[in-house]
Design an enzyme around this catalytic site. Structure first.
Site, short mmCIF file in Angstrom:
data_model
loop_
_atom_site.label_atom_id
_atom_site.label_comp_id
_atom_site.label_asym_id
_atom_site.label_seq_id
_atom_site.Cartn_x
_atom_site.Cartn_y
_atom_site.Cartn_z
N CYS A 131 0.85 -1.20 0.00
CA CYS A 131 0.00 0.00 0.00
C CYS A 131 0.88 1.25 0.00
O CYS A 131 1.56 1.53 -0.96
CB CYS A 131 -0.95 -0.02 1.20
SG CYS A 131 -1.94 -1.52 1.37
N ASP A 177 -9.64 -2.70 -6.74
CA ASP A 177 -8.75 -1.75 -6.09
C ASP A 177 -9.02 -0.33 -6.58
O ASP A 177 -8.49 0.09 -7.61
CB ASP A 177 -7.30 -2.14 -6.36
CG ASP A 177 -6.32 -1.41 -5.46
OD1 ASP A 177 -6.69 -0.37 -4.89
OD2 ASP A 177 -5.18 -1.88 -5.33
N HIS A 209 -7.95 -4.36 -2.45
CA HIS A 209 -6.79 -3.64 -1.93
C HIS A 209 -6.47 -4.09 -0.50
O HIS A 209 -7.35 -4.22 0.33
CB HIS A 209 -7.09 -2.14 -1.94
CG HIS A 209 -5.92 -1.29 -1.53
ND1 HIS A 209 -4.94 -0.91 -2.41
CD2 HIS A 209 -5.58 -0.77 -0.33
CE1 HIS A 209 -4.05 -0.18 -1.78
NE2 HIS A 209 -4.41 -0.08 -0.51
#
Length: 241
Positions: A131, A177, A209
């Site tokens: 991330c 995502d 995600h």
């Protein structure tokens, strides 16, 4: 782009076996391989916004189990997004993240790379980013800094970051995502081709995600994808480091 998915996910069970030590003034989680106490290759773990969170420590331990000294520095000076934010489902990420831009994060990573090379004698460094951390894998994949990169479900990065890489890069992408949608992934592919570097993008279907570090392990699809994304990273480092 900030999104609620950046602070959502599931806590994983397990007890980390590494330890937090000082590394040139930076509190750092060290996961040391049992059979290789002085490795010449190491992994710099650039975390998501949860920092020294149990999930991240457990992942660092997994890399150590594959023979890689893995270091997880505190990027946020003891002020990561609290784990409780996952339970609450709400966190003002926008207000938090303005305090952790490249002018703050870059010097920490520069210090860690210097520590690995000069203090520990590491000759080649791989970096993993999840991330938030993915952006900095791109930024530091340069000659004399990071030698090999891998990241999963990137956020907050730019195509300019991708275009400037100077080493091999592997990416684990999620089908669902909003932070890194298909059009941005396709732009990344085009940019990677132009770099002339070795690269890889694996797209994992049915996951969202955060699956590589905060996925729901009671869901067999997420569990499989998380394990395969980790295996992807290890295979990449085994080949390129």
């Amino acid at each position: 782009m900030a999104s609620p998915c950046c602070t959502s996910g599931f806590k994983h069970e397990g007890t980390p076996v590494g330890e937090i030590k000082d590394a040139n003034g930076i509190a750092t989680y060290f996961a040391t391989p049992k059979k290789n106490k002085n490795p010449e290759h190491a992994i710099l773990f650039i975390s998501d916004v949860f920092g020294h969170f149990n999930n991240n420590k457990l992942l660092a331990d997994e890399f150590a189990n594959q023979g890689y000294l893995t270091v997880l520095p505190d990027l946020f000076n003891g002020n990561p997004v609290p784990a409780e934010a996952m339970d609450a489902g709400k966190f003002d990420l926008g207000s938090w993240i303005v305090n952790y831009q490249p002018d703050v994060i870059d010097p920490i990573l520069t210090t860690m790379i210097k520590y690995l090379r000069e203090t520990l004698g590491v000759k080649r460094i791989g970096a993993v980013g999840y991330c938030f951390g993915a952006k900095y894998v791109n930024r530091f994949l340069r000659k004399g800094k990071i030698d090999v990169g891998y990241y999963a479900h990137p956020s907050f990065f730019t195509i300019e970051d991708v275009s400037a890489i100077e080493g091999p890069l592997s990416i684990a992408a999620a089908e669902i995502d909003p932070v890194s949608p298909p059009e941005l992934r396709h732009e990344s592919e085009a940019a990677l081709i132009k770099t002339g570097q070795h690269w890889q993008i694996n797209l994992y279907s049915g996951v969202s995600h955060g699956f590589g570090v905060r996925g729901d392990l009671s869901n067999l699809q997420f569990k499989w994808a998380k394990e395969q994304a980790h295996a992807q990273a290890v295979a990449w480092f085994d080949h390129h480091l």
